[in-house]
Design an enzyme around this catalytic site. Structure first.
Site, PDB file in Angstrom:
ATOM      1  N   GLU A  49     -31.098 -51.913 -10.435  1.00  0.00           N
ATOM      2  CA  GLU A  49     -32.498 -51.779 -10.728  1.00  0.00           C
ATOM      3  C   GLU A  49     -32.991 -52.305  -9.647  1.00  0.00           C
ATOM      4  O   GLU A  49     -33.215 -53.517  -9.239  1.00  0.00           O
ATOM      5  CB  GLU A  49     -32.573 -52.631 -11.986  1.00  0.00           C
ATOM      6  N   ASP A  60     -41.050 -61.503 -17.306  1.00  0.00           N
ATOM      7  CA  ASP A  60     -40.029 -62.237 -16.428  1.00  0.00           C
ATOM      8  C   ASP A  60     -40.446 -63.833 -16.415  1.00  0.00           C
ATOM      9  O   ASP A  60     -41.442 -64.174 -16.392  1.00  0.00           O
ATOM     10  CB  ASP A  60     -40.288 -61.842 -15.119  1.00  0.00           C
ATOM     11  N   TYR A 175     -31.133 -50.985 -22.988  1.00  0.00           N
ATOM     12  CA  TYR A 175     -30.949 -52.168 -22.380  1.00  0.00           C
ATOM     13  C   TYR A 175     -31.427 -53.273 -23.293  1.00  0.00           C
ATOM     14  O   TYR A 175     -32.309 -53.263 -24.184  1.00  0.00           O
ATOM     15  CB  TYR A 175     -32.077 -52.204 -21.158  1.00  0.00           C
TER      16      TYR A 175
END
Length: 269
Positions: A49, A60, A175
């Site tokens: 990725e 994040d 995911y």
């Protein structure tokens, strides 16, 4: 599913192991050194990725957020992301490549042009964190027209209705976020993750990759026992976050990735 991503998972299944999915932010710490680091990681991964740096990476944690800050401070542009992707593809014809980031980047370029360029440099899929499956009309046609999979996220709080929608609208792989938090936080309980993955598998034939919080070979091994792929991001970014020599950082990154992959039935260290 793109032919290449499908082949990656088929190859891993034939070898009796889970796929290692590694993440680095493109342009961290600068575009020139990022090339060596991405190549070092890609050599020991099944899928890589490549993060598109963005000024407000809301999903994040501090490690990957700092990587975006470093990349942007070094002047990294989306054109650099594409060229780094091209370099990874040229060195690794069979690896899966997913461009990962936030909607602002492809939206500003235009999804059609972004998709055209991403496919031209060897990308297989795109994971846009802040475009949920319900809003896919903004990008799905462009991705599909250029043969790019749209990777979608599920989490411990996803109800069955959302799971079914993501599995119907997504492609490439699902995911699964192992925790209700940001990247780099502590991984959730393995038993809970296993149960959630098993539940999702009742609704789709797509491969399921688990990420967020996986930092050690032991954790990777535990998740690999039931997931089709193990995603490692913050741990790898930490390997290159210092101010040391880039060649030493690349060596440390390669060793760390090899150790992760070894416990999934990959190469030995």
């Amino acid at each position: 599913m793109s032919a290449r991503l499908g082949q990656v998972f088929e190859r891993c299944r034939a070898q009796g192991r889970s796929a290692l999915v590694g993440y680095l932010t493109a342009g961290d710490p600068n575009p020139a050194e990022s090339r060596e680091l991405l190549l070092a990681l890609a050599a020991h991964c099944d899928i890589i990725e490549i993060g598109m740096p963005f000024s407000d990476p809301m999903a994040d944690g501090p490690v990957i957020e700092a990587a975006s800050v470093r990349a942007l401070a070094a002047g990294t542009h989306i054109n650099d992301v594409f060229e780094l992707t091209r370099a990874v593809r040229e060195a690794n014809p069979d690896i899966g490549i997913v461009l990962m980031g936030y909607a602002n980047v492809p939206y500003a370029m235009g999804f059609d042009l972004f998709s055209e360029r991403a496919a031209a440099v060897g990308g297989d899929g795109v994971l846009i964190v802040d475009i949920p499956p319900e809003e896919g009309a903004i990008c799905d046609d462009a991705f599909r027209a250029h043969g790019l999979d749209r990777i979608l996220l599920l989490s411990p709080t996803s109800p069955d209705e959302r799971i079914r929608l993501a599995c119907a609208e997504g492609s490439g792989f699902i995911y699964y976020v192992s925790l209700t938090g940001i990247t780099g936080a502590d991984m959730g309980e393995v038993a809970d993750i296993r149960s959630s993955v098993a539940h999702i598998k009742t609704m789709t034939d797509l491969p399921i990759c688990v990420g967020f919080g996986i930092k050690t070979p032991e954790q990777a091994s535990a998740v690999a026992s039931f997931a089709d792929g193990v995603v490692v991001g913050s741990h790898f970014v930490n390997q290159i976050a210092g101010d040391g020599d880039v060649h030493e950082a690349a060596g440390a990154l390669a060793a760390s990735a090899a150790a992760m992959r070894a416990v999934m039935g990959g190469e030995q260290v």
